[in-house]
Scaffold this motif. Structure first.
Motif, PDB file in Angstrom:
ATOM      1  N   GLU A 112       0.820  -1.214   0.000  1.00 40.56           N
ATOM      2  CA  GLU A 112       0.000   0.000   0.000  1.00 40.56           C
ATOM      3  C   GLU A 112       0.851   1.260   0.000  1.00 40.56           C
ATOM      4  OE1 GLU A 112      -2.353  -0.738   3.443  1.00 40.56           O
ATOM      5  OE2 GLU A 112      -3.301  -2.502   2.551  1.00 40.56           O
ATOM      6  N   ALA A 113       2.047   1.184   0.584  1.00 37.84           N
ATOM      7  CA  ALA A 113       2.963   2.326   0.601  1.00 37.84           C
ATOM      8  C   ALA A 113       3.804   2.400  -0.671  1.00 37.84           C
ATOM      9  CB  ALA A 113       3.882   2.240   1.824  1.00 37.84           C
ATOM     10  N   ARG A 114       3.565   1.464  -1.597  1.00 43.93           N
ATOM     11  CA  ARG A 114       4.263   1.405  -2.882  1.00 43.93           C
ATOM     12  C   ARG A 114       5.752   1.204  -2.715  1.00 43.93           C
ATOM     13  NH1 ARG A 114       0.745  -0.058  -6.244  1.00 43.93           N
ATOM     14  NH2 ARG A 114       2.112   0.634  -7.953  1.00 43.93           N
ATOM     15  N   LEU A 115       6.145   0.449  -1.700  1.00 39.95           N
ATOM     16  CA  LEU A 115       7.556   0.122  -1.506  1.00 39.95           C
ATOM     17  C   LEU A 115       7.994  -0.822  -2.604  1.00 39.95           C
ATOM     18  CD1 LEU A 115       7.833  -0.371   2.364  1.00 39.95           C
ATOM     19  CD2 LEU A 115       7.990   1.720   1.017  1.00 39.95           C
ATOM     20  N   LYS A 116       9.162  -0.562  -3.169  1.00 38.20           N
ATOM     21  CA  LYS A 116       9.662  -1.344  -4.289  1.00 38.20           C
ATOM     22  C   LYS A 116      10.671  -2.393  -3.812  1.00 38.20           C
ATOM     23  CE  LYS A 116       7.437   1.210  -7.300  1.00 38.20           C
ATOM     24  NZ  LYS A 116       6.340   0.708  -8.145  1.00 38.20           N
ATOM     25  N   PRO A 117      10.702  -3.557  -4.493  1.00 38.41           N
ATOM     26  CA  PRO A 117       9.757  -3.976  -5.531  1.00 38.41           C
ATOM     27  C   PRO A 117       8.423  -4.397  -4.912  1.00 38.41           C
ATOM     28  CG  PRO A 117      11.305  -5.738  -5.094  1.00 38.41           C
ATOM     29  CD  PRO A 117      11.762  -4.575  -4.262  1.00 38.41           C
ATOM     30  N   LEU A 118       7.362  -4.196  -5.671  1.00 41.61           N
ATOM     31  CA  LEU A 118       6.047  -4.589  -5.187  1.00 41.61           C
ATOM     32  C   LEU A 118       5.938  -6.114  -5.136  1.00 41.61           C
ATOM     33  CD1 LEU A 118       3.658  -2.130  -7.073  1.00 41.61           C
ATOM     34  CD2 LEU A 118       4.333  -2.051  -4.663  1.00 41.61           C
ATOM     35  N   VAL A 119       5.352  -6.612  -4.081  1.00 41.25           N
ATOM     36  CA  VAL A 119       5.145  -8.052  -3.913  1.00 41.25           C
ATOM     37  C   VAL A 119       3.775  -8.420  -4.464  1.00 41.25           C
ATOM     38  CG1 VAL A 119       5.054  -9.967  -2.275  1.00 41.25           C
ATOM     39  CG2 VAL A 119       6.591  -8.025  -1.842  1.00 41.25           C
ATOM     40  N   ASN A 120       3.720  -9.413  -5.322  1.00 40.50           N
ATOM     41  CA  ASN A 120       2.446  -9.860  -5.896  1.00 40.50           C
ATOM     42  C   ASN A 120       1.775 -10.818  -4.913  1.00 40.50           C
ATOM     43  OD1 ASN A 120       0.343 -10.339  -7.673  1.00 40.50           O
ATOM     44  ND2 ASN A 120       1.493 -11.780  -8.932  1.00 40.50           N
ATOM     45  N   LEU A 121       1.395 -10.276  -3.765  1.00 36.06           N
ATOM     46  CA  LEU A 121       0.857 -11.064  -2.657  1.00 36.06           C
ATOM     47  C   LEU A 121      -0.571 -11.505  -2.944  1.00 36.06           C
ATOM     48  CD1 LEU A 121       1.329 -12.073   0.292  1.00 36.06           C
ATOM     49  CD2 LEU A 121       0.376  -9.884   1.049  1.00 36.06           C
ATOM     50  N   LYS A 122      -0.832 -12.803  -2.795  1.00 31.96           N
ATOM     51  CA  LYS A 122      -2.155 -13.355  -3.055  1.00 31.96           C
ATOM     52  C   LYS A 122      -2.850 -13.889  -1.803  1.00 31.96           C
ATOM     53  CE  LYS A 122      -2.027 -12.618  -7.484  1.00 31.96           C
ATOM     54  NZ  LYS A 122      -2.913 -11.591  -8.088  1.00 31.96           N
ATOM     55  N   GLY A 123      -2.076 -14.345  -0.803  1.00 26.05           N
ATOM     56  CA  GLY A 123      -2.723 -14.903   0.372  1.00 26.05           C
ATOM     57  C   GLY A 123      -1.775 -15.646   1.272  1.00 26.05           C
ATOM     58  N   TYR A 124      -2.336 -16.547   2.110  1.00 31.77           N
ATOM     59  CA  TYR A 124      -1.530 -17.239   3.109  1.00 31.77           C
ATOM     60  C   TYR A 124      -2.206 -18.546   3.497  1.00 31.77           C
ATOM     61  CZ  TYR A 124      -4.950 -15.016   6.260  1.00 31.77           C
ATOM     62  OH  TYR A 124      -6.109 -14.597   6.881  1.00 31.77           O
ATOM     63  N   LEU A 125      -1.432 -19.418   4.124  1.00 28.61           N
ATOM     64  CA  LEU A 125      -1.972 -20.695   4.616  1.00 28.61           C
ATOM     65  C   LEU A 125      -1.343 -21.030   5.951  1.00 28.61           C
ATOM     66  CD1 LEU A 125      -0.267 -23.653   2.749  1.00 28.61           C
ATOM     67  CD2 LEU A 125       0.252 -21.309   2.135  1.00 28.61           C
ATOM     68  N   ILE A 126      -2.151 -21.639   6.827  1.00 31.29           N
ATOM     69  CA  ILE A 126      -1.719 -21.945   8.194  1.00 31.29           C
ATOM     70  C   ILE A 126      -2.205 -23.337   8.572  1.00 31.29           C
ATOM     71  CG2 ILE A 126      -1.907 -21.307  10.630  1.00 31.29           C
ATOM     72  CD1 ILE A 126      -2.437 -18.421   9.697  1.00 31.29           C
ATOM     73  N   GLY A 127      -1.302 -24.156   9.086  1.00 29.25           N
ATOM     74  CA  GLY A 127      -1.657 -25.491   9.522  1.00 29.25           C
ATOM     75  C   GLY A 127      -1.619 -25.629  11.033  1.00 29.25           C
ATOM     76  N   ASN A 128      -2.718 -26.078  11.618  1.00 28.19           N
ATOM     77  CA  ASN A 128      -2.809 -26.291  13.072  1.00 28.19           C
ATOM     78  C   ASN A 128      -2.211 -25.110  13.830  1.00 28.19           C
ATOM     79  OD1 ASN A 128      -2.891 -29.110  11.797  1.00 28.19           O
ATOM     80  ND2 ASN A 128      -3.524 -29.527  13.902  1.00 28.19           N
ATOM     81  N   GLY A 129      -2.644 -23.925  13.486  1.00 25.79           N
ATOM     82  CA  GLY A 129      -2.021 -22.720  14.020  1.00 25.79           C
ATOM     83  C   GLY A 129      -2.632 -22.233  15.318  1.00 25.79           C
ATOM     84  N   PHE A 130      -1.763 -21.805  16.244  1.00 24.28           N
ATOM     85  CA  PHE A 130      -2.233 -21.113  17.439  1.00 24.28           C
ATOM     86  C   PHE A 130      -2.862 -19.796  16.993  1.00 24.28           C
ATOM     87  CE2 PHE A 130       1.045 -23.901  19.089  1.00 24.28           C
ATOM     88  CZ  PHE A 130       0.460 -24.399  20.241  1.00 24.28           C
TER      89      PHE A 130
END
Length: 477
Positions: free
Chosen positions: A214-232
Motif C-alpha cells: 500500500e505504501a508502494r515500496l519497491k519492488p512490489l510483492v504480488n501477494l495473493k494470500g496465506y496458509l496456516i496449519g494447526n495454528g495457534f
C-alpha cells in the motif's frame, strides 16, 4: 507439561493499540528504502544425501540483512518449483516455535528432503527424496525467523531481542530485498505459510507485507494470500476445546467430561477451582499427558523411552486407506531434533550450505532460549483485516491434535461470521474420504484432515500435498 501451561497462560490485546504499533513500525523511514540483497549461493551437493550426482532439485541458500544497518542477518533456503518455476507461485514458509528453524519443513515435513532413520549415533545422518514434496507445484523460501532461529543471527548482539511486530517487518523487508535480487520472480504470485505457533506469525507477516504494498515500496510483492496449519490463534489457555477433543478421542470417559463441565469447563480459566474440581482437572491432565500432544494416537516420548520402544517397533511406514504413504517415521517424533542437530552442526554440512563461520555457537532445530517477546496474543483481528483486503487463506488442521484441536479452528473460522459459500462436506482422494472442508465468502477455506496431527504433512503427506496443490491452483478440495 503443555496441558498445564494451557491453564496458566493469559493473553489479552488491544486492537487499536496493535494497529497503531503496526502503522508506526510499518512506515518508519527505514522501510522506504530497499538495498539490493547480496546474491544467494547455489547448493549442488549436501553431505549425507542418498543420491548419486548433484541434487535433483535446485537449492539456494543465503543471508539477507534487515533492520537498522542490516544488523539482523536472516538465513534462508530457496527451492525452485519442480514444475514451472518461472510462473509457479512462491511460498515464504516460516516454521513455528517461535524459534524452530524452517529447515524442519524442508527436510522433515513438506520439502524435497526427508531424514532416514539413523543406524547409529556416530555417523552423519542421511537424507532421501520426499515423494510428497510441496515443491512439486510451487517454489519455497524456507526462512529462519525470528533472528536467533536456525542460522539467522545479529551482527552486533549475541542475543538480539525481537518481538512479534518487529519480526513481521523483518520478514516483509526480507522478502522485498530477496525479490530485488531475484527480479525474475517479481511477477510470480506470493503466499506466506507456516504451522503451529506461526498461526500467530503468518498473519502479522502478511499484514506487514500488505502495508508495504500500500505504501508502494519497491519492488512490489504480488501477494495473493496465506496458509496456516494447526495454528495457534487465540487464548489457548482455556480447556474447552481440549476437553471436547479428549472426550471425542475417548481419552477421558463421559462422566469425567461432564463433571469438569459442571466445574466450569475451560470457559473460565481464571476462576478459582475448588479442591474437588482441581482433582478432576488433574485426572484429565494425567490421562491426556500419556498421549503425545501433537498426535493423540502416539504415546508420549517419556513413556516410549521407559518402555524401550525401538524405531523398528514404532515405524509408521504404512498403507493408508488404499494408497501407499511414506509418513515420517515415529522415531522422529522423539528423536528428530537430535538427528537434525547432528547433521546441521557438522562442519562439512555448514560449508555445503554456505553458513558463515562463527555466527552461531550451535544450531538447534528449536531454540528454547530464544530472546523473543510475544506481543501479539490474538491473530483473529489480522485475519479480519486481511479478509477485507481480499487475500486468500487456507486454514487446515489434522484432527488428532491435542495442542490445537480442529474443533477450535472450526469454531473461530465460523465465528468470523462470513457467509458460507461451500458448506461442510467431505473431500476425497482416489474416491476415499480424507477430510472435511468449508469455504467462506472472504476467500477463506477451512480443511480438516482425517487421521492427521499437529504437523499434518509428516503424518498424512499425500493428503496434504493434494490439498495444497488444489488450493494453490484455485481448485475445490
Amino acid at each position: 507439561m503443555f496441558s498445564t501451561n494451557l491453564l496458566r497462560r493469559k493473553c489479552c490485546t488491544s486492537f487499536s493499540l496493535l494497529l497503531g504499533t503496526i502503522v508506526v513500525l510499518g512506515f518508519s523511514s527505514s522501510q522506504f528504502f530497499v538495498a539490493l540483497a547480496s546474491a544467494g549461493s547455489k547448493v549442488e551437493y549436501i553431505p549425507g544425501f542418498q543420491h548419486e550426482g548433484p541434487l535433483p532439485f535446485e537449492l539456494e541458500t543465503g543471508y539477507v540483512g534487515v533492520g537498522k544497518s542490516e544488523d539482523v542477518q536472516l538465513f534462508y533456503y530457496f527451492v525452485k518449483s519442480e514444475s514451472n518455476p518461472s510462473i509457479d507461485p512462491i511460498v515464504l514458509w516460516i516454521s513455528g516455535g517461535p524459534g524452530c528453524s524452517s529447515f524442519f519443513a524442508l527436510a522433515e515435513e513438506l520439502g524435497p528432503l526427508t531424514f532416514d532413520v539413523p543406524k547409529n549415533n556416530l555417523t552423519l545422518p542421511t537424507l532421501s527424496l520426499n515423494p510428497y514434496s510441496w515443491t512439486k507445484v510451487a517454489s519455497f523460501i524456507y526462512l529462519d525467523l525470528p533472528v536467533g532461529t536456525g542460522f539467522s543471527y545479529a551482527k552486533s548482539f549475541k542475543n538480539y531481542t525481537s518481538n512479534s511486530i518487529e519480526t513481521s517487518y523483518h520478514a516483509a523487508e526480507f522478502l522485498r530485498k530477496w525479490l530485488a535480487d531475484h527480479f525474475e520472480y517479481q511477477s510470480n504470485s506470493f503466499y506466506v505459510g507456516g504451522d503451529s505457533f506461526s498461526g500467530m506469525t503468518v498473519p502479522t507477516v502478511v499484514q506487514a507485507i500488505s502495508y508495504g504494498i500500500e505504501a508502494r515500496l519497491k519492488p512490489l510483492v504480488n501477494l495473493k494470500g496465506y496458509l496456516i496449519g494447526n495454528g495457534f490463534t487465540f487464548r489457548m489457555d482455556h480447556l474447552d476445546y481440549l476437553l471436547r477433543s479428549a472426550r471425542g478421542f475417548g481419552i477421558i470417559p463421559d462422566e469425567l467430561y461432564q463433571s469438569i463441565e459442571e466445574c466450569g469447563g475451560g470457559t473460565a480459566p481464571d476462576m478459582n477451582y475448588g479442591l474437588i474440581c482441581q482433582f478432576k482437572v488433574g485426572i484429565f491432565l494425567v490421562l491426556s499427558d500419556i498421549n503425545f500432544g501433537q498426535n493423540f494416537l502416539e504415546t508420549n516420548c517419556y513413556l516410549q523411552e521407559e518402555n524401550g520402544v525401538s524405531s523398528e517397533q514404532s515405524s509408521v511406514a504404512k498403507r493408508f486407506r488404499g494408497f501407499a504413504v511414506r509418513a515420517l517415521d515415529r522415531y522422529f517424533v522423539c528423536n528428530g531434533p537430535k538427528v537434525s542437530s547432528r547433521w546441521a552442526n557438522d562442519g562439512s554440512v555448514q560449508e555445503a550450505l554456505h553458513v558463515r563461520k562463527g555466527t552461531i555457537e550451535e544450531w538447534e532445530q528449536c531454540r528454547e532460549d530464544l530472546p523473543y517477546h510475544k506481543t501479539v496474543f490474538d491473530s483473529r483481528p489480522y485475519h479480519a483485516i486481511l479478509s477485507q483486503k481480499g487475500y486468500r487463506s487456507l486454514i487446515y488442521n489434522g484432527d488428532g491434535d491435542l495442542y490445537v484441536p480442529s474443533l477450535s479452528a472450526e469454531a473461530w473460522t465460523k465465528a468470523m461470521k462470513y457467509p458460507i459459500i461451500d458448506d461442510w462436506r467431505p473431500w476425497f482422494i482416489n474416491n476415499q474420504v480424507v477430510g472435511y472442508t468449508r469455504t467462506f465468502s472472504n476467500n477463506m477455506t477451512y480443511a480438516k484432515i482425517k487421521g492427521s496431527a499437529h504437523i499434518a504433512p509428516t503424518v498424512t503427506p499425500l493428503e496434504c500435498l493434494v490439498m495444497f496443490k488444489r488450493w494453490i491452483s484455485y481448485e475445490k478440495l
